[in-house]
Scaffold this motif. Structure first.
Motif, PDB file in Angstrom:
ATOM      1  N   GLU A 140      21.013 -12.136   2.146  1.00  0.00           N
ATOM      2  CA  GLU A 140      21.820 -12.656   2.957  1.00  0.00           C
ATOM      3  C   GLU A 140      23.313 -12.909   2.202  1.00  0.00           C
ATOM      4  OE1 GLU A 140      20.859 -16.139   5.033  1.00  0.00           O
ATOM      5  OE2 GLU A 140      22.780 -16.699   5.684  1.00  0.00           O
ATOM      6  N   LYS A 141      24.309 -12.287   3.006  1.00  0.00           N
ATOM      7  CA  LYS A 141      25.433 -12.101   2.268  1.00  0.00           C
ATOM      8  C   LYS A 141      26.575 -12.718   3.421  1.00  0.00           C
ATOM      9  CE  LYS A 141      24.893  -8.324  -0.915  1.00  0.00           C
ATOM     10  NZ  LYS A 141      25.705  -7.521  -1.528  1.00  0.00           N
ATOM     11  N   LYS A 142      27.607 -13.467   2.727  1.00  0.00           N
ATOM     12  CA  LYS A 142      28.344 -14.132   3.648  1.00  0.00           C
ATOM     13  C   LYS A 142      29.997 -13.824   3.019  1.00  0.00           C
ATOM     14  CE  LYS A 142      29.415 -18.630   5.387  1.00  0.00           C
ATOM     15  NZ  LYS A 142      29.130 -20.083   5.458  1.00  0.00           N
ATOM     16  N   LYS A 143      30.968 -13.648   4.049  1.00  0.00           N
ATOM     17  CA  LYS A 143      32.268 -13.513   3.948  1.00  0.00           C
ATOM     18  C   LYS A 143      33.210 -14.115   5.039  1.00  0.00           C
ATOM     19  CE  LYS A 143      33.712  -9.278   2.495  1.00  0.00           C
ATOM     20  NZ  LYS A 143      34.362  -7.924   2.573  1.00  0.00           N
ATOM     21  N   GLY A 144      33.373 -15.529   4.496  1.00  0.00           N
ATOM     22  CA  GLY A 144      34.349 -16.288   5.477  1.00  0.00           C
ATOM     23  C   GLY A 144      33.177 -16.675   6.788  1.00  0.00           C
ATOM     24  N   TYR A 193      20.946  -8.205  10.755  1.00  0.00           N
ATOM     25  CA  TYR A 193      21.675  -8.679  11.731  1.00  0.00           C
ATOM     26  C   TYR A 193      23.115  -9.192  11.079  1.00  0.00           C
ATOM     27  CZ  TYR A 193      17.512  -9.866  14.244  1.00  0.00           C
ATOM     28  OH  TYR A 193      16.247  -9.759  14.982  1.00  0.00           O
ATOM     29  N   LEU A 194      24.248  -8.936  11.947  1.00  0.00           N
ATOM     30  CA  LEU A 194      25.340  -9.580  11.418  1.00  0.00           C
ATOM     31  C   LEU A 194      26.003 -10.457  12.506  1.00  0.00           C
ATOM     32  CD1 LEU A 194      28.017  -8.618   9.658  1.00  0.00           C
ATOM     33  CD2 LEU A 194      28.805  -7.747  11.746  1.00  0.00           C
ATOM     34  N   TYR A 195      26.255 -11.845  11.901  1.00  0.00           N
ATOM     35  CA  TYR A 195      26.683 -13.093  12.773  1.00  0.00           C
ATOM     36  C   TYR A 195      28.218 -13.298  12.444  1.00  0.00           C
ATOM     37  CZ  TYR A 195      21.480 -13.937  12.440  1.00  0.00           C
ATOM     38  OH  TYR A 195      20.273 -13.902  12.416  1.00  0.00           O
ATOM     39  N   ILE A 196      28.817 -13.757  13.561  1.00  0.00           N
ATOM     40  CA  ILE A 196      30.077 -13.833  13.322  1.00  0.00           C
ATOM     41  C   ILE A 196      30.171 -15.480  13.949  1.00  0.00           C
ATOM     42  CG2 ILE A 196      32.636 -13.722  13.978  1.00  0.00           C
ATOM     43  CD1 ILE A 196      32.191 -10.750  14.201  1.00  0.00           C
ATOM     44  N   LYS A 197      30.418 -16.540  13.277  1.00  0.00           N
ATOM     45  CA  LYS A 197      30.650 -17.873  13.439  1.00  0.00           C
ATOM     46  C   LYS A 197      31.889 -18.280  14.227  1.00  0.00           C
ATOM     47  CE  LYS A 197      29.566 -22.545  11.937  1.00  0.00           C
ATOM     48  NZ  LYS A 197      29.292 -23.499  10.741  1.00  0.00           N
ATOM     49  N   GLY A 198      32.144 -18.645  15.384  1.00  0.00           N
ATOM     50  CA  GLY A 198      33.303 -19.207  15.379  1.00  0.00           C
ATOM     51  C   GLY A 198      34.174 -18.253  16.071  1.00  0.00           C
ATOM     52  N   SER A 199      34.164 -17.052  16.781  1.00  0.00           N
ATOM     53  CA  SER A 199      34.681 -15.684  16.740  1.00  0.00           C
ATOM     54  C   SER A 199      36.280 -16.074  17.034  1.00  0.00           C
ATOM     55  CB  SER A 199      34.308 -15.045  18.147  1.00  0.00           C
ATOM     56  OG  SER A 199      32.928 -14.706  17.733  1.00  0.00           O
ATOM     57  N   GLN A 200      37.083 -15.361  16.611  1.00  0.00           N
ATOM     58  CA  GLN A 200      38.552 -15.428  16.833  1.00  0.00           C
ATOM     59  C   GLN A 200      39.034 -14.098  17.316  1.00  0.00           C
ATOM     60  OE1 GLN A 200      40.410 -18.352  16.113  1.00  0.00           O
ATOM     61  NE2 GLN A 200      38.205 -19.163  15.972  1.00  0.00           N
ATOM     62  N   PRO A 201      40.337 -14.089  17.977  1.00  0.00           N
ATOM     63  CA  PRO A 201      40.973 -12.926  18.540  1.00  0.00           C
ATOM     64  C   PRO A 201      41.051 -11.792  17.288  1.00  0.00           C
ATOM     65  CG  PRO A 201      42.041 -14.804  19.404  1.00  0.00           C
ATOM     66  CD  PRO A 201      40.952 -15.385  18.462  1.00  0.00           C
ATOM     67  N   ILE A 246      31.663 -14.458   8.583  1.00  0.00           N
ATOM     68  CA  ILE A 246      30.879 -13.479   8.942  1.00  0.00           C
ATOM     69  C   ILE A 246      29.724 -13.323   7.769  1.00  0.00           C
ATOM     70  CG2 ILE A 246      30.786 -10.997   9.147  1.00  0.00           C
ATOM     71  CD1 ILE A 246      33.469 -10.919   9.812  1.00  0.00           C
ATOM     72  N   SER A 247      28.465 -13.403   8.416  1.00  0.00           N
ATOM     73  CA  SER A 247      27.387 -13.147   7.482  1.00  0.00           C
ATOM     74  C   SER A 247      26.536 -12.349   7.907  1.00  0.00           C
ATOM     75  CB  SER A 247      26.545 -14.662   7.314  1.00  0.00           C
ATOM     76  OG  SER A 247      26.012 -14.940   8.758  1.00  0.00           O
ATOM     77  N   ALA A 248      25.405 -11.614   6.912  1.00  0.00           N
ATOM     78  CA  ALA A 248      24.547 -10.632   7.531  1.00  0.00           C
ATOM     79  C   ALA A 248      23.151 -10.938   6.688  1.00  0.00           C
ATOM     80  CB  ALA A 248      25.132  -9.241   7.136  1.00  0.00           C
ATOM     81  N   THR A 249      22.007 -10.367   7.440  1.00  0.00           N
ATOM     82  CA  THR A 249      20.732 -10.545   6.833  1.00  0.00           C
ATOM     83  C   THR A 249      20.182  -9.162   6.829  1.00  0.00           C
ATOM     84  OG1 THR A 249      19.786 -11.123   9.071  1.00  0.00           O
ATOM     85  CG2 THR A 249      20.793 -12.955   7.242  1.00  0.00           C
ATOM     86  N   LEU A 250      19.307  -9.033   5.977  1.00  0.00           N
ATOM     87  CA  LEU A 250      18.593  -7.664   5.802  1.00  0.00           C
ATOM     88  C   LEU A 250      17.057  -7.837   5.901  1.00  0.00           C
ATOM     89  CD1 LEU A 250      18.893  -4.725   5.360  1.00  0.00           C
ATOM     90  CD2 LEU A 250      18.890  -4.953   2.848  1.00  0.00           C
ATOM     91  N   ASN A 251      16.327  -7.128   6.517  1.00  0.00           N
ATOM     92  CA  ASN A 251      14.834  -6.884   6.488  1.00  0.00           C
ATOM     93  C   ASN A 251      14.481  -5.495   6.513  1.00  0.00           C
ATOM     94  OD1 ASN A 251      12.143  -6.756   7.309  1.00  0.00           O
ATOM     95  ND2 ASN A 251      12.096  -8.520   8.324  1.00  0.00           N
ATOM     96  N   THR A 252      14.265  -5.033   5.242  1.00  0.00           N
ATOM     97  CA  THR A 252      14.005  -3.630   4.950  1.00  0.00           C
ATOM     98  C   THR A 252      12.622  -3.167   5.396  1.00  0.00           C
ATOM     99  OG1 THR A 252      13.511  -4.078   2.782  1.00  0.00           O
ATOM    100  CG2 THR A 252      15.454  -3.705   2.932  1.00  0.00           C
ATOM    101  N   LYS A 253      11.558  -4.099   5.352  1.00  0.00           N
ATOM    102  CA  LYS A 253      10.251  -3.713   5.698  1.00  0.00           C
ATOM    103  C   LYS A 253      10.220  -3.463   7.289  1.00  0.00           C
ATOM    104  CE  LYS A 253       8.114  -6.589   2.201  1.00  0.00           C
ATOM    105  NZ  LYS A 253       7.299  -7.608   1.776  1.00  0.00           N
ATOM    106  N   GLU A 254      10.931  -4.062   7.990  1.00  0.00           N
ATOM    107  CA  GLU A 254      10.770  -3.639   9.401  1.00  0.00           C
ATOM    108  C   GLU A 254      12.060  -3.006   9.952  1.00  0.00           C
ATOM    109  OE1 GLU A 254       9.872  -7.017  12.207  1.00  0.00           O
ATOM    110  OE2 GLU A 254       8.880  -8.065  10.452  1.00  0.00           O
ATOM    111  N   GLY A 255      13.088  -2.871   9.003  1.00  0.00           N
ATOM    112  CA  GLY A 255      14.130  -1.927   9.226  1.00  0.00           C
ATOM    113  C   GLY A 255      15.287  -2.545  10.272  1.00  0.00           C
ATOM    114  N   TYR A 256      15.661  -3.660   9.878  1.00  0.00           N
ATOM    115  CA  TYR A 256      16.735  -4.094  10.829  1.00  0.00           C
ATOM    116  C   TYR A 256      17.705  -5.026  10.062  1.00  0.00           C
ATOM    117  CZ  TYR A 256      13.886  -8.495  11.360  1.00  0.00           C
ATOM    118  OH  TYR A 256      13.392  -9.639  10.967  1.00  0.00           O
TER     119      TYR A 256
END
Lengths: 116, 113
Positions: free
Chosen positions: B56-60, B74-82, B62-72
């Motif tokens: 799991e990585k985070k930049k401000g 996710y990218l998350y954006i918390k409190g989206s801004q324009p 924005i964060s992302a998670t990784l599942n290599t076994k199932e091949g997906y």
């Protein structure tokens, strides 16, 4: 600015003409990639260099396309006898990546080609 | 043919909403998974390079998670801004850790003020 630069940013040409694009990578990067993006699609790989050696070309790259990277620095992509289907955004990226550790590819702003 | 799939294709949200995107990739011969953000008239910007299952990585916001076994991933954006309005691309190197990237079609996010 020490990022990847590309010139020109926009090119409009008539069908049948030749065009050449230039990419200046980040100076210490030994890998240089060319991609092409068309509307509604993600970027598609065209070719890449390690230093001055062209290591791989996509089957998308017809004989009308040629790329060079003399002296392992800047690169040029030439399209001869352009066709309307060549209209796309041409992206260049560079990377310091070698071996098994994956590195980011740093992209330039692209050259948008329109063939009329 | 190895494909990278992204969903949804586009997303329109209100400022302050949180969003998430999905990237599916081949789970065999995994080297890395890249996320990029591409704003109009700018260069695609690398957000994350992910390599380890469960990472799991985070930049401000924005964060992302990784599942290599199932091949997906996710990218998350918390409190989206324009200023988050952009196309978000995921990409997968096919033949080696630093080989050519295969990209998904991208997800276009539009955040309304």
């Amino acid at each position: 600015d020490t990022g990847v630069s590309q010139n020109p940013r926009h090119k409009i040409t008539k069908r049948g003409q030749n065009v050449t694009f230039r990419c200046d990578p980040i100076s210490e990067h030994n890998r240089l990639y060319w991609y092409r993006q068309t509307l509604g699609q993600g970027p598609e790989f065209l070719t890449y260099f390690q230093n001055e050696a062209q290591l791989e070309k996509s089957r998308l790259l017809s004989d009308r396309f040629s790329a060079e990277r003399p002296k392992g620095s800047f690169s040029t992509l030439e399209i001869q006898r352009t066709e309307q289907g060549d209209s796309a955004m041409y992206l260049c990226a560079s990377s310091t990546g070698l071996g098994m550790v994956p590195y980011e590819q740093y992209f330039g702003p692209g050259t948008r080609l329109t063939v009329t | 043919i190895l494909n990278v799939e992204q969903s949804p294709q586009s997303l329109h949200v209100q400022e302050g909403d949180s969003t998430n995107f999905t990237c599916s990739f081949p789970s065999s011969n995994f080297y890395a998974l890249h996320w990029y953000r591409w704003e109009t008239a700018k260069s695609p910007e690398a957000l994350f390079v992910m390599t380890l299952n469960g990472d799991e990585k985070k930049k401000g916001r924005i964060s992302a998670t990784l599942n290599t076994k199932e091949g997906y991933s996710y990218l998350y954006i918390k409190g989206s801004q324009p200023e988050d309005s952009a196309t978000y691309l995921c990409a997968f190197p096919i033949t080696g850790a630093n080989s050519k990237l295969t990209f998904g079609k991208g997800i276009t996010l539009s955040v309304r003020p």
